[in-house]
Design a protein around this motif. Structure first.
Motif, PDB file in Angstrom:
ATOM      1  N   PRO A 238       0.816  -1.225   0.000  1.00 22.47           N
ATOM      2  CA  PRO A 238       0.000   0.000   0.000  1.00 22.47           C
ATOM      3  C   PRO A 238       0.843   1.264   0.000  1.00 22.47           C
ATOM      4  N   GLY A 239       2.113   1.146   0.381  1.00 20.83           N
ATOM      5  CA  GLY A 239       2.960   2.335   0.430  1.00 20.83           C
ATOM      6  C   GLY A 239       2.397   3.349   1.417  1.00 20.83           C
ATOM      7  N   SER A 240       2.589   4.606   1.097  1.00 20.62           N
ATOM      8  CA  SER A 240       2.237   5.670   2.050  1.00 20.62           C
ATOM      9  C   SER A 240       0.744   5.824   2.268  1.00 20.62           C
ATOM     10  N   THR A 241      -0.078   5.175   1.404  1.00 21.81           N
ATOM     11  CA  THR A 241      -1.520   5.290   1.650  1.00 21.81           C
ATOM     12  C   THR A 241      -1.882   4.662   2.980  1.00 21.81           C
ATOM     13  N   LEU A 242      -0.968   3.881   3.541  1.00 17.64           N
ATOM     14  CA  LEU A 242      -1.233   3.235   4.835  1.00 17.64           C
ATOM     15  C   LEU A 242      -1.012   4.194   6.003  1.00 17.64           C
ATOM     16  N   LYS A 243      -0.292   5.282   5.736  1.00 21.49           N
ATOM     17  CA  LYS A 243       0.122   6.155   6.840  1.00 21.49           C
ATOM     18  C   LYS A 243      -1.031   6.687   7.686  1.00 21.49           C
ATOM     19  N   PRO A 244      -2.125   7.185   7.065  1.00 17.81           N
ATOM     20  CA  PRO A 244      -3.212   7.675   7.933  1.00 17.81           C
ATOM     21  C   PRO A 244      -3.700   6.596   8.887  1.00 17.81           C
ATOM     22  N   PHE A 245      -3.711   5.344   8.430  1.00 18.85           N
ATOM     23  CA  PHE A 245      -4.207   4.261   9.278  1.00 18.85           C
ATOM     24  C   PHE A 245      -3.238   3.965  10.410  1.00 18.85           C
TER      25      PHE A 245
ATOM     26  N   SER B 274      -1.448  10.015  -0.998  1.00 19.86           N
ATOM     27  CA  SER B 274      -0.704   9.383  -2.080  1.00 19.86           C
ATOM     28  C   SER B 274       0.094   8.211  -1.525  1.00 19.86           C
ATOM     29  N   GLY B 275       0.640   7.437  -2.438  1.00 17.57           N
ATOM     30  CA  GLY B 275       1.502   6.346  -2.007  1.00 17.57           C
ATOM     31  C   GLY B 275       2.291   5.841  -3.187  1.00 17.57           C
ATOM     32  N   THR B 276       3.415   5.258  -2.862  1.00 23.23           N
ATOM     33  CA  THR B 276       4.155   4.585  -3.924  1.00 23.23           C
ATOM     34  C   THR B 276       4.560   3.224  -3.402  1.00 23.23           C
ATOM     35  N   ALA B 277       4.496   2.279  -4.285  1.00 18.22           N
ATOM     36  CA  ALA B 277       4.883   0.927  -3.899  1.00 18.22           C
ATOM     37  C   ALA B 277       6.100   0.544  -4.705  1.00 18.22           C
ATOM     38  N   GLN B 278       7.142   0.142  -3.965  1.00 18.04           N
ATOM     39  CA  GLN B 278       8.368  -0.217  -4.659  1.00 18.04           C
ATOM     40  C   GLN B 278       8.201  -1.510  -5.428  1.00 18.04           C
ATOM     41  N   VAL B 279       8.787  -1.549  -6.592  1.00 18.70           N
ATOM     42  CA  VAL B 279       8.794  -2.777  -7.372  1.00 18.70           C
ATOM     43  C   VAL B 279      10.140  -3.470  -7.197  1.00 18.70           C
ATOM     44  N   VAL B 280      11.228  -2.666  -7.163  1.00 16.65           N
ATOM     45  CA  VAL B 280      12.548  -3.230  -6.869  1.00 16.65           C
ATOM     46  C   VAL B 280      13.110  -2.498  -5.652  1.00 16.65           C
TER      47      VAL B 280
ATOM     48  N   GLN C 236       5.283  -0.682   3.456  1.00 18.81           N
ATOM     49  CA  GLN C 236       6.129  -1.514   2.601  1.00 18.81           C
ATOM     50  C   GLN C 236       6.591  -2.737   3.365  1.00 18.81           C
ATOM     51  N   GLY C 237       7.173  -3.658   2.630  1.00 20.46           N
ATOM     52  CA  GLY C 237       7.574  -4.906   3.256  1.00 20.46           C
ATOM     53  C   GLY C 237       6.496  -5.947   3.069  1.00 20.46           C
ATOM     54  N   ASP C 238       6.317  -6.754   4.123  1.00 19.65           N
ATOM     55  CA  ASP C 238       5.384  -7.873   3.992  1.00 19.65           C
ATOM     56  C   ASP C 238       3.950  -7.442   4.220  1.00 19.65           C
ATOM     57  N   ILE C 239       3.505  -6.479   3.473  1.00 18.20           N
ATOM     58  CA  ILE C 239       2.102  -6.094   3.586  1.00 18.20           C
ATOM     59  C   ILE C 239       1.559  -5.862   2.189  1.00 18.20           C
ATOM     60  N   LEU C 240       0.421  -6.479   1.918  1.00 23.42           N
ATOM     61  CA  LEU C 240      -0.153  -6.390   0.574  1.00 23.42           C
ATOM     62  C   LEU C 240      -1.643  -6.092   0.680  1.00 23.42           C
ATOM     63  N   VAL C 241      -2.083  -5.210  -0.200  1.00 20.55           N
ATOM     64  CA  VAL C 241      -3.520  -4.923  -0.240  1.00 20.55           C
ATOM     65  C   VAL C 241      -3.981  -4.990  -1.697  1.00 20.55           C
ATOM     66  N   THR C 242      -5.271  -5.235  -1.856  1.00 20.46           N
ATOM     67  CA  THR C 242      -5.855  -5.120  -3.191  1.00 20.46           C
ATOM     68  C   THR C 242      -6.531  -3.752  -3.261  1.00 20.46           C
ATOM     69  N   PRO C 243      -6.709  -3.202  -4.442  1.00 24.45           N
ATOM     70  CA  PRO C 243      -7.394  -1.911  -4.550  1.00 24.45           C
ATOM     71  C   PRO C 243      -8.763  -1.911  -3.866  1.00 24.45           C
ATOM     72  N   VAL C 244      -9.493  -3.036  -3.988  1.00 24.70           N
ATOM     73  CA  VAL C 244     -10.808  -3.076  -3.343  1.00 24.70           C
ATOM     74  C   VAL C 244     -10.668  -3.021  -1.825  1.00 24.70           C
ATOM     75  N   GLN C 245      -9.669  -3.706  -1.304  1.00 21.56           N
ATOM     76  CA  GLN C 245      -9.448  -3.657   0.151  1.00 21.56           C
ATOM     77  C   GLN C 245      -9.134  -2.235   0.607  1.00 21.56           C
ATOM     78  N   LEU C 246      -8.275  -1.575  -0.155  1.00 18.54           N
ATOM     79  CA  LEU C 246      -7.884  -0.226   0.228  1.00 18.54           C
ATOM     80  C   LEU C 246      -9.085   0.718   0.153  1.00 18.54           C
ATOM     81  N   ALA C 247      -9.915   0.506  -0.878  1.00 14.83           N
ATOM     82  CA  ALA C 247     -11.118   1.331  -1.012  1.00 14.83           C
ATOM     83  C   ALA C 247     -12.044   1.100   0.170  1.00 14.83           C
ATOM     84  N   THR C 248     -12.111  -0.133   0.646  1.00 17.66           N
ATOM     85  CA  THR C 248     -12.943  -0.446   1.801  1.00 17.66           C
ATOM     86  C   THR C 248     -12.426   0.280   3.044  1.00 17.66           C
TER      87      THR C 248
END
Lengths: 636, 378
Positions: free
Chosen positions: A325-332, A552-558, A457-469
């Motif tokens: 989720p990158g920085s979109t997780l920060k408010p949470f 906003s958020g950015t998710a690293q690919v590498v 970042q790291g071992d955390i993954l979200v789907t767009p629908v989850q993030l929208a929820t």
């Protein structure tokens, strides 16, 4: 006596003849009784058997396939329709020379090897006598005409009309509603063959799959009397089919179109949700494909190119795509910090541009870190940490919180689990915990693991629908929702195995205010000078006619090495960061929450925020609820 | 003697009174009545079998009418004349059978028909059905009865000649039926039972050898009779469907015109050889038994006429015609109900078609002729 006298013994002869005739007549009566006995056996003893055989001969049960339910968007425009399709079928019992017939058809309309092979597979399946076997599933008007004029020398070849699914909006809706596809060998072993008799298609993806039972309807039957050549003589009785239920989705076609246009040719996904209901207003995943291709049978090369494409068009990024989720997780994370008392609104840190754990040399950088040491955000409180997206604040906060408190509270927002009621492909993402790491990795949770989780970042993954929820629940100030596609037409979603979230009640109002306020400033805080504006202000906030919250958020690919700067130009396009942006509006009474991810897009505010804004503008300004409200205010 | 005369005369006169009209015009009212009733019954079944079209029924009525005329004409011919004519008819018949092997018209792989261009087309084997009994009856008329072995052997040669010729066409069914009618003459002529049983025993012993003489399709028919399910859509189809039609009729039938097997085209040849299945399906066991009763009454009348015949020729010919009629009935119903192999034998007086009708009524004509040309014996 040399020669007998030619005198005949008339009375003797007559007597012999009489005897013989009597014996003959008696024998004849016996044989007649044998016939009567035979008839008695057939007509009385075995009557039931032959009566059944006779009925089986003449009576056949025909399935009457139901009409599949239609799917509409919230404004009544049609998303999934049924249209007539013409298929070419062969009745084997009426064909003497199959290779010859196939060759004639090939000369008329052309047949490829795939079609013949598929036909032979269908032929090998069991079927009733005189049941036709499809050869070509879709005929053009010209092909119908060519076959029709040659019907006289094509006995057993028939053009059959049936209704098939048609998606008038083509690939625009495919990842939102899914699609039906032809029933194949695998499916046959799972489905109820009676319910599907006469039906060639079933919903295999998305809403079409989840509501398959309701959309399918109930098969009807009629018993018909046929002659020895399978011709229908009369209908004995019939149970009409029950058409499938029509479904109305939360989806808004205009918004879907706008979202699709906003994303353009880029890879990514957009989910727009109504926070009050969890209803999905738009769901885009790109690239997409035309679902109509699959309805009447896709040819192998087209299918292979879709399947093997590097852009994975068959993959629904909105529900299946699992990203950091990158920085979109920060408010949470900030919310968790406030609720747990680990931080407070007044608490500040001094951000030098980097963060180090005690007794550890590893450097965790802020996003504006530079090698010469001029990065950092200076003095930062939680609000600023949100609108400036300060990494260091959240590195520290997450470290103090520890993973299990993060896990416990983020679970309340539906991360790491499937909460979508009627999106069967939805994935659960990943919300780590100590127990998870020990179970899966066989390692303890290190403090360094928490540092990265703080910035999503790291071992955390979200789907767009989850993030929208999660964003919708934030907009709701804790009121729980479940993502859903269908607005009315079925209550089947009640039976969904998705997890139901509970309302988050323990968070005080000022905490919501602070977090949402920080997100408001992300977009609206401007003209404050270098390093003081909201991260998205310059991109979308300057001329916005309504108030919104965003992040906003950015998710690293590498991963980037310790002593390197992230240099976008030097990276291959596919290795660039994914750009995220989440938001909801209007701020006072949120009507829509939007999440967008642009794969390998780069910076979230720069790339993804304008996408979100376009969706919000369309919904709120183009005849949406806000405009209506504005008009009525003007009228007063 | 005078006592006898006195006793006999009133009887003869009574008989004469009762059937004077019949004897003068050479009519036999029981035969006319029974054939009319049977043919009428047959027309009703045919009407159902042809989907209630009137065309074929009228055509059949016309044939029956013509056949009645033929019966009337044949009945006028004196048996003595027939007896004199018999050897010549036989020679002509055999000649035609030889001819048909060379110039016959081939239909479905066998040569059975002769055509006189622009005139008629006919099967010489059909003529043989009457001519063979006639010539044998004439042969034995001049011999001592019971026949001696020499005469039996000669008669067997006379039987074998047409039978072999017909079997060569090939038309095994007709050949066997004609052979049977020839053997019936021998049986009625009183050949010793030991010959009869000897022949039957020999037949059983040589059956395996005969099997190899049969053609493929003939073997198929026999195998099919034994087990129709071995090829349900091919050779077994007819017999399975006809058994189904008969069996599904039950005791009372599905009702006239209500047969599903026949009207939905499951039943093959429903107007011709398999018409009994239509009757059995629509009118049930009772309908078939009614027909069998009519047949037995007809055969009974024929038997009485044979017994009352006054000379060997009349007796043998009348008896053979009568019993051959039964053979046709038995073979047809036996075939349709699955106890005999399928051979193309129409159901007498009922099946659609003209040739067999004409032959049958010509046969009845001979019966009537024999019966009405009697002299009063003193």
């Amino acid at each position: 006596m040399a020669e007998p006298l030619a005198l005949k013994d008339h009375s003797g002869e007559s007597q012999v003849f009489f005897d013989r005739v009597v014996i003959g007549f008696a024998l004849l009566i016996l044989l007649t009784l044998l016939l009567v006995g035979r008839l008695f056996f057939l007509q009385v003893v075995e009557h039931e058997t032959y009566a059944t055989l006779s009925d089986e001969n003449r009576i056949q049960t025909q399935s009457l396939p139901p009409i599949r339910g239609l799917i509409y968007d919230r404004k009544g425009s049609l998303i999934a329709d049924n249209i007539p399709n013409y298929a070419l079928s062969l009745t084997m019992e009426r064909i003497d020379d199959l290779p010859g017939t196939l060759q004639k058809i090939d000369e008329l309309i052309g047949l490829n090897a795939d079609q013949v092979a598929a036909f032979e597979r269908r032929l090998a399946r069991g079927r009733r006598p005189f049941e036709s076997v499809p050869l070509r599933l879709k005929l053009s008007q010209e092909e119908i005409a060519r076959i029709s004029v040659n019907r006289f020398n094509l006995p057993g070849v028939e053009i059959e009309a049936n209704l098939v699914r048609y998606y008038p909006q083509g690939e625009l809706m495919v990842h939102a509603v899914g699609s039906v596809r032809r029933i194949n060998e695998d499916d046959l072993s799972r489905i109820d063959p009676i319910a599907y008799s006469g039906t060639d298609h079933m919903g295999k993806i998305g809403v079409e799959k989840f509501y398959e039972k309701e959309l399918l309807g109930q098969v009807g039957h009629r018993r018909i009397e046929t002659d020895a050549r399978g011709r229908v003589m009369k209908v004995l009785d019939a149970t009409p089919p029950v058409p499938g239920s029509n479904m109305v989705l939360h989806l808004d076609s205009a918004l879907q179109r706008a979202a699709s246009d906003a994303l353009g040719e880029r890879r990514g996904a957009i989910v727009a949700m109504e926070p009050s209901t969890g209803g999905i207003l738009a769901m885009v995943s790109k690239p997409a494909y035309d679902p109509n291709l699959f309805v009447t049978g896709i040819d192998y090369t087209t299918y292979a190119s879709l399947r093997d494409s590097r852009d994975v068009p068959l993959f629904n990024r909105a529900v299946q795509g699992q990203y950091e989720p990158g920085s979109t997780l920060k408010p949470f994370i900030g919310l968790v910090g406030l609720v747990t008392g680990v931080t407070n609104p007044e608490y500040t840190i001094d951000d030098p541009g980097w963060f180090k754990l005690p007794n550890n040399s590893r450097l965790y950088r802020d996003w504006n870190w530079t090698i010469d040491g001029h990065g950092g955000h200076g003095r930062v409180d939680l609000e600023k940490a949100i609108y400036r997206s300060c990494n260091v604040y959240f590195y520290e906060l997450a470290t103090k919180l520890g993973i299990d408190r993060i896990h416990e509270h983020l679970s309340m927002f539906g991360l790491g689990m499937r909460t979508a009621l009627d999106l069967p492909e939805a994935r659960s993402g990943l919300l780590p915990s100590e127990a998870w790491k020990r179970r899966v990795r066989g390692e303890p949770w290190y403090p360094g693991d928490s540092v990265n989780i703080g910035i999503g970042q790291g071992d955390i993954l979200v789907t767009p629908v989850q993030l929208a929820t999660a964003v919708s629940m934030l907009a709701n100030r804790g009121k729980a929702i479940s993502p859903r596609m269908v607005k009315s037409g079925s209550s089947h979603m009640e039976a969904s195995d998705a997890r139901r979230l509970e309302d988050i009640e323990l968070v005080p109002d000022h905490v919501w205010d602070l977090i949402i306020g920080g997100m408001e400033k992300v977009v609206h805080r401007g003209n404050q000078g270098f390093n003081e504006n909201g991260t998205a202000w310059a991109y979308i906030g300057m001329d916005i006619p309504y108030r919104m919250a965003g992040k906003s958020g950015t998710a690293q690919v590498v991963s980037i090495a310790q002593d390197e700067e992230y240099n976008e130009e030097e990276l291959d396009e596919r290795q660039r960061k994914h750009a995220w942006f989440v938001g909801f509006a209007p701020l006072e009474a949120p009507q829509i929450a939007v999440v967008a991810i642009v794969e390998n897009g780069g910076g979230g505010s720069e790339v993804a925020a304008p996408v979100v804004r376009e969706v919000l503008d369309t919904y709120l300004l183009d005849g949406g609820p806000l405009r209506v409200a504005a008009n009525s205010e003007a009228g007063q | 003697m005078s006592q006898d005369f006195v006793r006999r005369l009133p009887e003869g006169l009574t008989t004469g009174n009762r059937s004077r009209l019949g004897d003068t015009l050479h009519l036999d009212f029981p035969i006319i009545f029974l054939t009319l009733v049977t043919c009428g019954y047959g027309l009703v079944i045919l009407f159902s079998a042809v989907e209630q079209q009137t065309g074929p029924v009228f055509a059949q009525m016309l044939r029956i009418g013509v056949a009645f005329v033929v019966m009337f004409i044949v009945a006028q011919i004196s048996p003595i004349f027939l007896m004199r004519l018999a050897p010549w008819l036989y020679i002509i018949g055999v000649g035609l059978l030889v001819l048909v092997l060379f110039v016959g018209i081939e239909v479905n792989g066998s040569q059975r028909w002769l055509r006189i261009p622009g005139l008629i087309q006919f099967q010489p084997s059909e003529i043989m059905k009457l001519v063979l009994p006639m010539v044998l009856a004439a042969y034995f008329h001049d011999r001592h009865l019971p026949p001696r072995l020499k005469h039996v052997l000669w008669s067997l040669v006379m039987i074998a000649l047409p039978v072999i010729l017909i079997a060569r066409q090939p038309d095994l069914g007709t050949a066997l039926l004609i052979g049977a009618s020839g053997l019936l003459v021998l049986l009625l002529a009183g050949i010793p039972w030991r010959y009869v049983f000897g022949a039957i025993g020999l037949g059983i012993l040589s059956a395996p050898a005969l099997w190899f003489l049969l053609r493929d399709y003939q073997r198929q028919r026999i195998l099919t009779m034994l087990d129709p399910e071995r090829d349900p859509l091919g050779t077994g189809w007819n017999i399975i469907q006809s058994k189904t039609a008969i069996g599904s009729g039950g005791i009372f039938g599905k009702g006239l015109f209500q047969g599903t097997q026949s009207h939905l085209d499951f039943l093959p040849e429903s107007q011709t050889d398999f018409i009994i299945a239509v009757l059995a399906e629509e009118l049930g066991l009772l309908g078939v038994v009614a027909l069998l009763v009519l047949y037995i009454l007809l055969i009974g009348r024929g038997t009485i006429m044979a017994i009352q015949a006054q000379d060997t020729f009349g007796r043998l010919l009348a008896g053979t015609i009568t019993f051959t009629f039964f053979v046709y009935v038995f073979v047809n119903i036996g075939m349709v109900s699955g106890i005999l192999p399928v051979v193309g034998v129409p159901l007498p007086l009922i099946s659609f078609g003209g040739t067999s009708m004409l032959t049958l009524f010509a046969g009845f004509g001979i019966l009537v002729s024999i019966h009405t040309h009697r002299r009063i014996m003193l």
